[in-house]
Scaffold this motif. Structure first.
Motif, short mmCIF file in Angstrom:
data_model
loop_
_atom_site.label_atom_id
_atom_site.label_comp_id
_atom_site.label_asym_id
_atom_site.label_seq_id
_atom_site.Cartn_x
_atom_site.Cartn_y
_atom_site.Cartn_z
N ALA A 23 0.84 -0.94 -0.08
CA ALA A 23 0.06 0.38 0.30
C ALA A 23 0.80 1.60 -0.18
O ALA A 23 2.33 1.52 0.57
N SER A 24 0.59 2.41 -0.45
CA SER A 24 1.64 3.85 -0.76
C SER A 24 0.62 4.15 -0.02
O SER A 24 -0.18 4.82 -0.01
N PHE A 25 2.08 5.33 0.30
CA PHE A 25 1.17 6.43 1.72
C PHE A 25 1.85 7.67 0.64
O PHE A 25 3.34 7.17 0.12
N ARG A 26 1.74 8.67 0.76
CA ARG A 26 2.29 10.36 0.65
C ARG A 26 3.13 10.82 2.11
O ARG A 26 3.88 11.83 1.42
N SER A 27 3.12 10.07 2.52
CA SER A 27 4.19 10.12 3.58
C SER A 27 4.55 9.49 4.80
O SER A 27 4.15 8.14 4.72
#
Length: 82
Positions: A23-27
């Motif tokens: 899962a990708s996250f911006r921070s």
């Protein structure tokens, strides 16, 4: 389950890897918060007795079809060899 965080400098994203799923996250803070919540849920006490006592009747899912055990078995074999 192997859980770890990895930085993707090309996309400027943080990835939380959970075995083969990610899962990708911006921070980094968002990724760390997700890992903390996921870990607490995985490590929380679970009661199989409570799950077993809540049997589902056919009325719960009126449009459902009976499970075809042979089809499920073939699907599992296909997935395990993928």
């Amino acid at each position: 389950m192997n859980i770890y965080i990895e930085k993707d400098p090309v996309q400027n994203l943080w990835w939380v890897h959970m075995d083969l799923w990610g899962a990708s996250f911006r921070s980094l803070a968002g990724a760390e918060s997700f890992v903390e919540r996921l870990s607490s849920r995985i490590n929380a006490p679970h009661s199989l007795g409570a799950i077993a006592n809540n049997s589902l009747s056919p009325e719960t899912f009126p449009n459902s079809q009976p499970l075809d055990q042979h089809a499920v078995s073939d699907s599992v074999k296909t997935l395990s060899h993928a």
